[in-house]
Design a protein around this motif. Structure first.
Motif, short mmCIF file in Angstrom:
data_model
loop_
_atom_site.label_atom_id
_atom_site.label_comp_id
_atom_site.label_asym_id
_atom_site.label_seq_id
_atom_site.Cartn_x
_atom_site.Cartn_y
_atom_site.Cartn_z
N HIS A 23 0.83 -1.21 0.00
CA HIS A 23 0.00 0.00 0.00
C HIS A 23 0.87 1.26 0.00
O HIS A 23 0.60 2.20 -0.77
CB HIS A 23 -0.91 -0.01 1.23
N ILE A 24 1.89 1.28 0.84
CA ILE A 24 2.79 2.44 0.88
C ILE A 24 3.43 2.64 -0.49
O ILE A 24 3.53 3.77 -0.99
CB ILE A 24 3.88 2.24 1.95
N ALA A 25 3.86 1.54 -1.12
CA ALA A 25 4.50 1.64 -2.44
C ALA A 25 3.55 2.22 -3.48
O ALA A 25 3.93 3.10 -4.28
CB ALA A 25 4.99 0.27 -2.89
N VAL A 78 7.83 15.24 -1.48
CA VAL A 78 7.09 14.03 -1.87
C VAL A 78 6.42 13.40 -0.64
O VAL A 78 5.24 13.02 -0.68
CB VAL A 78 8.02 13.02 -2.55
N LEU A 79 7.17 13.28 0.43
CA LEU A 79 6.63 12.63 1.63
C LEU A 79 5.51 13.44 2.26
O LEU A 79 4.58 12.87 2.86
CB LEU A 79 7.76 12.39 2.64
N GLU A 80 5.56 14.76 2.14
CA GLU A 80 4.45 15.57 2.64
C GLU A 80 3.17 15.30 1.84
O GLU A 80 2.07 15.33 2.40
CB GLU A 80 4.83 17.05 2.60
N ALA A 81 3.33 15.04 0.55
CA ALA A 81 2.16 14.67 -0.26
C ALA A 81 1.69 13.26 0.08
O ALA A 81 0.49 12.95 0.00
CB ALA A 81 2.51 14.77 -1.75
N LEU A 82 2.61 12.41 0.49
CA LEU A 82 2.27 11.02 0.84
C LEU A 82 1.57 10.91 2.18
O LEU A 82 0.70 10.05 2.37
CB LEU A 82 3.56 10.18 0.85
N ALA A 83 1.92 11.77 3.12
CA ALA A 83 1.45 11.64 4.51
C ALA A 83 -0.06 11.44 4.65
O ALA A 83 -0.49 10.50 5.34
CB ALA A 83 1.92 12.85 5.33
N PRO A 84 -0.90 12.26 4.03
CA PRO A 84 -2.35 12.07 4.23
C PRO A 84 -2.92 10.84 3.54
O PRO A 84 -4.09 10.51 3.75
CB PRO A 84 -2.95 13.36 3.66
N ARG A 85 -2.11 10.14 2.75
CA ARG A 85 -2.59 8.99 1.99
C ARG A 85 -2.32 7.65 2.69
O ARG A 85 -2.79 6.61 2.23
CB ARG A 85 -1.95 8.98 0.60
N LEU A 86 -1.57 7.69 3.80
CA LEU A 86 -1.15 6.45 4.43
C LEU A 86 -2.24 5.82 5.28
O LEU A 86 -2.29 4.60 5.45
CB LEU A 86 0.11 6.68 5.27
N GLY A 87 -3.08 6.62 5.91
CA GLY A 87 -4.26 6.10 6.58
C GLY A 87 -4.03 5.41 7.91
O GLY A 87 -4.92 4.70 8.39
N HIS A 88 -2.86 5.59 8.52
CA HIS A 88 -2.58 4.93 9.81
C HIS A 88 -1.55 5.76 10.55
O HIS A 88 -0.47 6.06 10.01
CB HIS A 88 -2.08 3.52 9.60
#
Length: 368
Positions: A23-25, A78-88
């Motif tokens: 999921h992270i990938a 990139v990681l700031e854009a990823l943060a809200p998508r991780l869900g945990h």
């Protein structure tokens, strides 16, 4: 962390299982065209079954680093854009860990990143390498966090510099001298958020283990007529109250000698097998002509492997007892092994404590 029984529930480390890594990938590839998902999965899943939760979390951060194409500043975007998508929440801690691993030489970018990432998963672990490298500079930033509008950022100001934060590297300088964190604790002493107040209380409880007088002197100056501040003080003093410290008891209104008699105390059943449930009951009668506040605890003397005993105090109840009145007390607990405590057969003494004084005793036999 609180004690956790071995109940057959999934281990915490399974937060970072293979489906989670996949999921992270996927989410990282969605926000970065240059992200190499195969590289990430190979690195993040390396020897996965043998790793604990914190090791897995760190390996995820390392996998992100291996798979991202940019320099530190670009990767943070990139990681700031990823943060809200991780869900945990705990999965998001890996993003803060990335900062701890690769951002020590980019202080300003790193501090802004931790401020952002802590809103998704606490950066309490990740800020500690910065404290160890440059305590004063990092605390200066954290003082600003203590005034942030976001409760997660304000909590990080306290939680991140706890001298004995569980699961984290200790901060020797703050164990030796807690005074540098005083401005942060002062700013948060009446915080409207219970989430923040819990951290402040735990922080002060940490300090009290090494500098009880420092903590007590501070709390004695705080406005304990403010219910928020009083809540912090009550929970910060829990370790000292269990020890019967008179100043700590006085701060919660129970400093006087208890004018009571224990009419009955019982531990049932008198014999129990591991996994069974135990109850402690007592009847306390006031012998005073005035109302009094009583902090009632009980202590179990756990038998150790060598036959000696290890005393552990548990909270029972705080009672405002009217003159000449009676109070019935009861509590129960399951006797089972924890990751932090293994039980052994033998007689376990149980004490009833009132304002720190042992006023009655009973016990039970544990069969293994």
């Amino acid at each position: 962390m609180q004690e956790q029984a071995d109940t057959g529930a999934p281990a915490l480390k399974e937060i970072f299982d293979r489906p989670r890594l996949a999921h992270i990938a996927r989410e990282a590839a969605a926000v970065s065209a240059g992200f190499d998902a195969d590289v990430f999965l190979t690195r993040a899943s390396e020897n996965l079954d043998a790793l604990g939760i914190m090791q897995r979390m760190r390996q995820v951060a390392m996998g992100l680093h291996a798979a991202l194409p940019g320099d530190f500043a670009e990767n943070i975007n990139v990681l700031e854009a990823l943060a809200p998508r991780l869900g945990h929440d705990f999965v998001a801690i890996s993003l803060a860990e990335y900062v701890a691993l690769y951002g020590l030489d980019d202080f300003d970018i790193s501090m802004k990143a931790l401020n952002f990432f802590t809103r998704f998963g606490s950066a309490e672990f990740a800020v500690r390498p910065f404290l160890l490298r440059d305590l004063n500079r990092t605390l200066a930033v954290m003082e600003g966090w203590a005034e942030d509008k976001n409760e997660h950022v304000r909590r990080l100001a306290s939680e991140g510099c706890r001298p004995r934060l569980p699961w984290a590297a200790r901060i020797p300088a703050l164990i030796k001298d807690p005074s540098p964190v005083a401005p942060i604790l002062e700013r948060l002493k009446s915080d409207p958020s219970l989430y923040v107040r819990k951290s402040v209380a735990n922080h002060l409880n940490d300090i009290g283990k090494d500098h009880a007088d420092w903590m007590l002197e501070r709390l004695e100056r705080w406005p304990l007529d403010d219910p928020r501040t009083a809540w912090i003080a009550k929970h910060a003093l829990r370790s000292l109250i269990k020890k019967g410290d008179s100043r700590a008891l006085a701060l919660v209104g129970a400093g006087g000698k208890p004018l009571v008699r224990v009419e009955t105390m019982a531990v049932a059943p008198p014999e129990i097998r591991l996994g069974g449930r135990l109850s402690v009951t007592a009847k306390v009668v006031s012998t005073s002509d005035e109302s009094q506040r009583l902090v009632v605890d009980y202590a179990v003397h756990y038998v150790k492997k060598n036959g000696a005993a290890n005393r552990k105090v548990f909270k029972l109840r705080v009672v405002d007892l009217a003159p000449k009145s009676t109070c019935d007390l009861s509590i129960s607990q399951t006797v089972k092994d924890f990751t932090t405590r293994k039980h052994f057969a033998g007689h376990h003494r149980v004490d009833l404590l009132v304002n720190g004084e042992t006023l009655a005793q009973s016990g039970f036999n544990l069969l293994i």
